[in-house]
Motif scaffolding. Structure first.
Motif, PDB file in Angstrom:
ATOM      1  N   VAL A  97       0.826  -1.205   0.000  1.00 33.73           N
ATOM      2  CA  VAL A  97       0.000   0.000   0.000  1.00 33.73           C
ATOM      3  C   VAL A  97       0.866   1.264   0.000  1.00 33.73           C
ATOM      4  CG1 VAL A  97      -1.690   1.306   1.357  1.00 33.73           C
ATOM      5  CG2 VAL A  97      -1.963  -1.146   1.074  1.00 33.73           C
ATOM      6  N   TYR A 101       1.066   1.428  -6.578  1.00 34.09           N
ATOM      7  CA  TYR A 101      -0.317   1.804  -6.812  1.00 34.09           C
ATOM      8  C   TYR A 101      -1.104   0.678  -7.454  1.00 34.09           C
ATOM      9  CZ  TYR A 101      -4.501   3.781  -8.629  1.00 34.09           C
ATOM     10  OH  TYR A 101      -5.827   3.987  -8.885  1.00 34.09           O
ATOM     11  N   ARG A 104      -7.094  -0.377  -4.355  1.00 29.88           N
ATOM     12  CA  ARG A 104      -6.885  -1.085  -3.086  1.00 29.88           C
ATOM     13  C   ARG A 104      -7.921  -2.146  -2.789  1.00 29.88           C
ATOM     14  NH1 ARG A 104      -1.931   0.460  -3.383  1.00 29.88           N
ATOM     15  NH2 ARG A 104      -1.496   2.596  -2.780  1.00 29.88           N
ATOM     16  N   GLU A 253      -9.781   5.264   0.977  1.00 27.18           N
ATOM     17  CA  GLU A 253      -8.633   4.695   0.285  1.00 27.18           C
ATOM     18  C   GLU A 253      -7.480   5.686   0.101  1.00 27.18           C
ATOM     19  OE1 GLU A 253      -8.617   2.218  -3.803  1.00 27.18           O
ATOM     20  OE2 GLU A 253      -9.100   4.325  -3.979  1.00 27.18           O
ATOM     21  N   ARG A 254      -7.819   6.935  -0.161  1.00 26.23           N
ATOM     22  CA  ARG A 254      -6.793   7.927  -0.467  1.00 26.23           C
ATOM     23  C   ARG A 254      -5.820   8.169   0.688  1.00 26.23           C
ATOM     24  NH1 ARG A 254      -7.762  12.717  -3.498  1.00 26.23           N
ATOM     25  NH2 ARG A 254      -8.419  12.080  -5.565  1.00 26.23           N
TER      26      ARG A 254
ATOM     27  N   SER B  80       2.787   8.532  -8.602  1.00 24.93           N
ATOM     28  CA  SER B  80       2.276   7.177  -8.815  1.00 24.93           C
ATOM     29  C   SER B  80       0.954   6.925  -8.100  1.00 24.93           C
ATOM     30  CB  SER B  80       3.320   6.142  -8.406  1.00 24.93           C
ATOM     31  OG  SER B  80       3.805   6.430  -7.138  1.00 24.93           O
ATOM     32  N   ILE B  82       0.148   6.782  -5.046  1.00 23.67           N
ATOM     33  CA  ILE B  82       0.140   6.023  -3.802  1.00 23.67           C
ATOM     34  C   ILE B  82      -0.460   6.906  -2.719  1.00 23.67           C
ATOM     35  CG2 ILE B  82       1.625   5.022  -2.019  1.00 23.67           C
ATOM     36  CD1 ILE B  82       3.549   4.334  -4.366  1.00 23.67           C
ATOM     37  N   TYR B  84      -2.055  11.156  -2.006  1.00 22.81           N
ATOM     38  CA  TYR B  84      -2.734  12.221  -2.727  1.00 22.81           C
ATOM     39  C   TYR B  84      -2.417  13.588  -2.117  1.00 22.81           C
ATOM     40  CZ  TYR B  84      -5.345   8.462  -4.876  1.00 22.81           C
ATOM     41  OH  TYR B  84      -5.682   7.335  -5.569  1.00 22.81           O
TER      42      TYR B  84
END
Lengths: 260, 256
Positions: A97, A101, A104, A253-254, B80, B82, B84
């Motif tokens: 994680v 990327y 998820r 998720e972000r 990428s 992962i 933000y």
């Protein structure tokens, strides 16, 4: 929502790869390997048959205890494995994680996929047991095609919610086993749903697992149609839980990589 | 355009918590005290990037330098997706091959062969694509003998080689490489740098983070120097690197 689904479709091979990984990893460095998938419901079946069948003489509606209990413990084991592994799926892969990327939700989905593999393995034994005990396969068995996908949707929804919460609060790890233990008694596993008084049954069926497991038992060993009204409610609730879970997961998720 | 990266006033900060992760108890207590006392409890945050803007054109190779904690890796992680940004916009076009940390995406219990397929899938390759490139990956990583050994038995050099190889052959439009080549031996480092030169010739975009100034100078057409989450200098590699080295000399470690 549409973009999520498109992206998930784009990564479908990864979902498959992760599911295979999940199956491979789980039984690596174990002597019995995938046999563990069968042993878990099998061991419980023997214990339940002894205690609740032989000692407590619970009514199994004329069905031999072994198949009676196995018919409920098989789907129940699927529920417990998928939720307990699913709720940990994101945190267990924190290395991924934080460094690569991909959508998820593939993590909880792949653990459900692996649990489904166990369910299939267990079903082989189930068919064998039914033949052994001379239980006839009724036409109602066709409803498995509705019951099994609903179980998948329900456990996916719950795993989406729990795995996202577990990233923020590791308390989930302790809550899940406790709740699953209580849930076992709140579902028609030891007994059949007919034993629930009508006044309570109205509320009882809001546990979506209850009609699903009862239906599973109905269409297999009891050879009868499921209670369609209650099954429909379970389907509806499962879809609802899945949608809520998916939205919740995507919203959280972000921040996974930042707080994990 | 494919291979382009645009950052527009991007800000990113991390919350500094006492424990590694929050406890439910703390969260409840905190939200109660906030409501009761009606005061805003200031977040303890560390700014990783502060209004950073830049544009990297297709086919450009850019090096990012700066001290530890300057925000270099954060930039790669933002590109990428992962993590933000809090403020600002990022736009990228094309497939991204990110090699951010040693062994990321590799799984200990699986064999080298299984890992190539798994990591390839993580990078968005389909089975057919991986099949086609499989031999190239194995040759480049030099792991023939250990293909069917679980990679937990691998040395760190082998890890690094395997990871870089899969990344390099996933055919990315944008290649992100963090300080990970340091682990391999000199020969492999040379191979990686040669591979990145090939990438350049093929018109792919490269973003390269390193403390190895020689490597940065050799690959980059442009170097960006970050200090405390801000771009201090950007431009000709030699000038920016010289500036960085002189800055590093004159300021003590704890002030930058």
């Amino acid at each position: 929502m549409k973009t999520w689904i498109l992206e998930l479709w784009h990564y479908r091979e990864l979902l498959w790869a992760f599911t295979l990984k999940e199956i491979k990893i789980r039984y690596k460095q174990t002597i019995l390997g995938t046999a563990w998938a069968i042993l878990q419901p099998a061991a419980l079946t023997i214990i339940f048959s002894l205690i609740f069948g032989l000692f407590l003489r619970i009514d199994s509606q004329g069905v031999p205890f072994i198949v009676f209990y196995y018919s409920a413990l098989l789907p129940w084991t699927f529920v417990t494995t998928s939720i307990s592994f699913g709720s940990l799926s994101v945190t267990n892969n924190s290395g991924l994680v934080t460094k690569v990327y991909f959508p998820r939700e593939i993590l909880p989905f792949s653990t459900i996929g692996a649990a489904f593999f166990d369910l299939l393995m267990g079903s082989v034994i189930f068919i064998f047991l039914m033949l052994l005990y001379g239980i006839t396969f009724s036409p109602s068995l066709i409803f498995i095609a509705i019951i099994a996908p609903t179980l998948l949707i329900l456990t996916s929804g719950i795993s989406l919610i729990l795995s996202a919460i577990n990233v923020l609060f590791r308390d989930v790890k302790f809550v899940v086993p406790l709740v699953l233990q209580i849930w076992l008694y709140a579902s028609p596993i030891i007994y059949t749903i007919d034993r629930i008084p009508d006044s309570i049954r109205k509320f009882y069926i809001f546990n979506p697992v209850a009609p699903l497991i009862q239906s599973f038992r109905d269409v297999t060993v009891l050879g009868r149609d499921p209670n369609f009204k209650e099954l429909s409610l379970a389907i509806l609730l499962s879809i609802l839980i899945f949608l809520v879970g998916y939205l919740f997961f995507k919203r959280k998720e972000r921040i996974f990589a930042d707080v994990i | 355009m494919t291979g382009e990266i645009i950052f527009n006033k991007v800000t990113k900060s991390y919350k500094i918590t006492k424990a590694k992760y929050g406890l439910l108890r703390d969260a409840i207590v905190e939200s109660f005290t906030r409501k009761l006392k009606r005061v805003v409890v200031p977040d303890n945050r560390a700014v990783a990037l502060n209004r950073v803007s830049f544009r990297i054109k297709r086919g450009e190779s850019v090096g990012i330098i700066g001290r530890n904690g300057a925000g270099k890796t954060t930039i790669l992680k933002l590109i990428s997706k992962i993590t933000y940004p809090e403020k600002g916009e990022i736009s990228t076009q094309g497939r991204i091959g990110a090699f951010i940390e040693l062994g990321a995406g590799l799984h200990h219990e699986l064999t080298g062969r299984e890992n190539i397929f798994l990591y390839g899938a993580i990078l968005g390759m389909n089975k057919k694509e991986i099949d086609e490139k499989f031999n190239d990956i194995v040759n480049f990583a030099e792991i023939h003998k250990f293909l069917d050994t679980p990679i937990k038995k691998y040395s760190s050099g082998m890890y690094s080689r395997l990871g870089f190889s899969v990344c390099a052959f996933c055919n990315p439009d944008i290649l992100l490489v963090d300080e990970v080549l340091a682990v391999g031996d000199v020969n492999f480092q040379k191979k990686c740098i040669a591979k990145m030169h090939d990438f350049k010739k093929e018109g792919r975009t490269i973003l390269f983070v390193s403390h190895d100034m020689e490597a940065v100078r050799s690959i980059s057409e442009r170097v960006v120097y970050l200090e405390k989450g801000r771009i201090v200098r950007s431009g000709n590699p030699r000038e920016v690197i010289d500036y960085y080295l002189s800055r590093a000399k004159e300021t003590p470690q704890n002030e930058l």
